[in-house]
Scaffold this motif. Structure first.
Motif, short mmCIF file in Angstrom:
data_model
loop_
_atom_site.label_atom_id
_atom_site.label_comp_id
_atom_site.label_asym_id
_atom_site.label_seq_id
_atom_site.Cartn_x
_atom_site.Cartn_y
_atom_site.Cartn_z
N THR A 246 7.02 33.59 -8.42
CA THR A 246 8.23 33.24 -9.16
C THR A 246 9.43 33.15 -8.23
O THR A 246 9.61 34.00 -7.35
CB THR A 246 8.52 34.32 -10.23
OG1 THR A 246 7.35 34.52 -11.00
CG2 THR A 246 9.66 33.91 -11.14
N HIS A 247 10.23 32.12 -8.41
CA HIS A 247 11.47 31.95 -7.67
C HIS A 247 12.59 31.66 -8.66
O HIS A 247 12.39 30.93 -9.62
CB HIS A 247 11.38 30.81 -6.68
CG HIS A 247 10.37 31.01 -5.60
ND1 HIS A 247 9.06 30.59 -5.72
CD2 HIS A 247 10.48 31.61 -4.38
CE1 HIS A 247 8.41 30.91 -4.62
NE2 HIS A 247 9.22 31.54 -3.79
N THR A 248 13.74 32.25 -8.40
CA THR A 248 14.92 31.97 -9.22
C THR A 248 15.92 31.23 -8.33
O THR A 248 16.28 31.72 -7.26
CB THR A 248 15.51 33.27 -9.76
OG1 THR A 248 14.52 33.90 -10.59
CG2 THR A 248 16.76 33.01 -10.60
N ILE A 249 16.33 30.06 -8.79
CA ILE A 249 17.14 29.17 -7.94
C ILE A 249 18.48 28.88 -8.60
O ILE A 249 18.53 28.53 -9.77
CB ILE A 249 16.38 27.84 -7.70
CG1 ILE A 249 14.96 28.12 -7.18
CG2 ILE A 249 17.15 26.96 -6.72
CD1 ILE A 249 14.08 26.87 -7.10
N LYS A 250 19.53 29.04 -7.81
CA LYS A 250 20.87 28.72 -8.32
C LYS A 250 21.35 27.40 -7.72
O LYS A 250 21.15 27.14 -6.53
CB LYS A 250 21.85 29.84 -7.95
CG LYS A 250 23.27 29.62 -8.47
CD LYS A 250 24.18 30.77 -8.07
CE LYS A 250 25.64 30.49 -8.34
NZ LYS A 250 25.99 30.40 -9.75
N LYS A 251 21.97 26.62 -8.57
CA LYS A 251 22.51 25.32 -8.12
C LYS A 251 23.62 25.55 -7.09
O LYS A 251 24.61 26.23 -7.36
CB LYS A 251 23.08 24.60 -9.34
CG LYS A 251 23.81 23.33 -9.05
CD LYS A 251 24.40 22.78 -10.36
CE LYS A 251 25.30 21.60 -10.09
NZ LYS A 251 25.88 21.07 -11.33
N ARG A 252 23.40 24.98 -5.90
CA ARG A 252 24.43 25.07 -4.86
C ARG A 252 24.63 23.72 -4.19
O ARG A 252 25.71 23.19 -4.16
CB ARG A 252 24.05 26.12 -3.81
CG ARG A 252 24.25 27.54 -4.29
CD ARG A 252 24.03 28.53 -3.15
NE ARG A 252 24.16 29.90 -3.62
CZ ARG A 252 23.25 30.84 -3.46
NH1 ARG A 252 22.13 30.56 -2.84
NH2 ARG A 252 23.46 32.06 -3.91
N GLY A 253 23.53 23.18 -3.63
CA GLY A 253 23.61 21.89 -2.95
C GLY A 253 22.68 20.89 -3.60
O GLY A 253 22.23 21.08 -4.73
N GLU A 254 22.36 19.84 -2.83
CA GLU A 254 21.58 18.74 -3.40
C GLU A 254 20.19 19.19 -3.85
O GLU A 254 19.73 18.85 -4.94
CB GLU A 254 21.45 17.63 -2.35
CG GLU A 254 20.81 16.37 -2.90
CD GLU A 254 20.56 15.33 -1.82
OE1 GLU A 254 19.88 14.33 -2.11
OE2 GLU A 254 21.02 15.52 -0.67
N ILE A 255 19.54 19.99 -3.01
CA ILE A 255 18.15 20.38 -3.32
C ILE A 255 18.10 21.33 -4.51
O ILE A 255 17.30 21.17 -5.43
CB ILE A 255 17.48 21.02 -2.09
CG1 ILE A 255 17.57 20.06 -0.90
CG2 ILE A 255 16.05 21.41 -2.38
CD1 ILE A 255 17.26 20.71 0.44
N THR A 256 18.97 22.30 -4.47
CA THR A 256 18.95 23.27 -5.57
C THR A 256 19.43 22.64 -6.89
O THR A 256 18.97 23.01 -7.96
CB THR A 256 19.82 24.50 -5.23
OG1 THR A 256 21.10 24.06 -4.80
CG2 THR A 256 19.18 25.35 -4.16
N THR A 257 20.31 21.65 -6.77
CA THR A 257 20.73 20.93 -7.98
C THR A 257 19.53 20.20 -8.58
O THR A 257 19.30 20.23 -9.80
CB THR A 257 21.87 19.93 -7.66
OG1 THR A 257 22.97 20.66 -7.15
CG2 THR A 257 22.30 19.16 -8.91
#
Lengths: 284, 150
Positions: free
Chosen positions: A71-82
């Protein structure tokens, strides 16, 4: 499994935690490899979105499920995470790792534990929480201090009552809850208004056998450390998870060099005593 | 409930003499509030302060057409109400119980009188209230700083 090779993973669940944070569960595609993703809480993976690129993401899994999924939790920051916010069940991503130093869970046995998180900083501590719950008797008192901007921004909302049931003293605060869009009845826990650091300040002094692990924005952690020291937590018992410019994840590209350390290889978890002199250098 | 011993549990009164604490105990009472009760209201006379034995209180500010905006929570073990320390002795916020609350209520005229009569006591307590106010100021700054942003 060679942790330098990108392995294809299939997303088996994707859940938007907030409007800019997503949690994805992924399963390795090539089951013949039969490689469970063996990690220690606090480590991170390099997550690859095809056509976009690669980002370091903390592992937020329950270790005992690592045979089935990661499991990974990802926050929108840049292009990839968006782009990651659009991930859905069935999508294929690449994962390599795990990398980095982990939280000192073994050394924390038979001690009190303070977990202190701000915002998405709860993600790398979630794996610690699961480990503590699985081995609850091996630890003394456990506190989780968690601060976020609003109730809507609280991660893993549905798990909070599970933490409490497992004898974790959960203290949550938000900066503001005047947004009328949420329904307080959707939350089965309460929170305070104000900075989470104030909640820590309101505690009695902690005993010497207390270990603190903190993750969140650096500005928050700098104040957390001051408060922990003020509450008599030994500086050698304070651990911080830092993230700065990590790109290769394995200490070869040099992007994350921080003083004498590679953030990705020597961190992301650091003992405060070892890095306190670096934190005072503004240019770093 | 013996109020002197209750008061001694709070840092504010720790290491004061029994006689000094007794002065405050004499002008204290245990008081209960129901959830949603107004403990004090903006602009009213600040003539008391509280030690929260149990429960939570929201400090709200009136803005935008009487809308009440919560800005801070005071929790069990904390002191509620500091406006009685300085003129004009008026509340700057509404104090609203967000759970049932039990508190020790101290009459502020009586407290100020005790501090005026005994300068050593007054100085000690003012230093502690100053630390408390400094802490609240710091907390407010942190809240404004948006420390959870990346």
């Amino acid at each position: 499994m060679n942790n330098s090779e990108i392995q294809p993973y299939k997303i088996i669940d994707a859940k938007l935690e907030t409007n800019d944070v997503i949690t994805i569960k992924s399963q390795i595609l090539n089951q013949e490899n039969n490689n469970s993703y063996s990690f220690n809480p606090g480590q991170f993976s390099m997550v690859y979105l095809f056509g976009k690129g690669e980002v370091p993401i903390s592992i937020s899994s329950d270790l005992k499920n690592n045979i089935n999924y990661i499991t990974h939790t990802i926050k929108k920051r840049g292009e990839i995470t968006t782009a990651s916010l659009d991930l859905k069940k069935g999508d294929i991503i690449g994962i390599r790792g795990p990398y980095g130093k982990s939280w000192p869970l073994e050394e924390s046995k038979n001690k009190n534990i303070i977990l202190f998180a701000g915002g998405v900083g709860l993600a790398p501590l979630r794996a610690v929480i699961y480990q503590i719950i699985s081995n609850r008797k091996e630890f003394k008192n456990v506190w989780l201090f968690y601060g976020s901007r609003t109730p809507d921004d609280i991660l893993y909302k549905e798990e909070v009552s599970f933490y409490i049931k497992n004898n974790i003293d959960v203290r949550i605060s938000v900066d503001s809850d005047i947004n009328k869009n949420f329904n307080r009845r959707d939350f089965n826990f309460s929170w305070s208004l104000g900075s989470i650091i104030s909640v820590l300040e309101g505690m009695q002094d902690f005993s010497e056998d207390t270990v603190a692990m903190t993750c969140g924005p650096e500005i928050m952690m700098s104040f957390v450390v001051l408060s922990l020291l003020n509450k008599k937590v030994l500086s050698s018992n304070i651990y911080l998870s830092l993230e700065k410019n990590m790109q290769c994840g394995k200490g070869t590209c040099g992007h994350c060099v921080w003083g004498p350390y590679y953030m990705c290889k020597d961190g992301p978890v650091f003992n405060y005593e070892k890095i306190k002199h670096l934190l005072k250098i503004r240019e770093l | 409930m013996e109020l002197s011993s209750e008061l001694l549990k709070y840092d504010l009164f720790s290491d004061l003499s029994k006689e000094q604490v007794a002065k405050f105990a004499r002008c204290s009472e245990i008081i209960n509030f129901k959830k949603d009760d107004f403990i004090f209201k903006y602009h009213e006379k600040a003539d008391r302060f509280y030690f929260l034995i149990s429960g939570k209180v929201s400090l709200n500010i009136n803005a935008k057409g009487n809308e009440s905006i919560p800005i801070q929570t005071i929790n069990e073990g904390q002191i509620l109400g500091l406006s009685w320390l300085t003129p004009p002795y008026q509340w700057y916020f509404d104090g609203i119980a967000i759970t049932d609350v039990t508190a020790i209520c101290i009459d502020s005229d009586c407290a100020r009188h005790s501090m005026e009569q005994d300068y050593e006591l007054g100085y000690k307590l003012l230093k502690r209230f100053m630390a408390l106010m400094s802490g609240r100021l710091q907390a407010t700054r942190l809240q404004l700083l948006d420390i959870y942003s990346e």
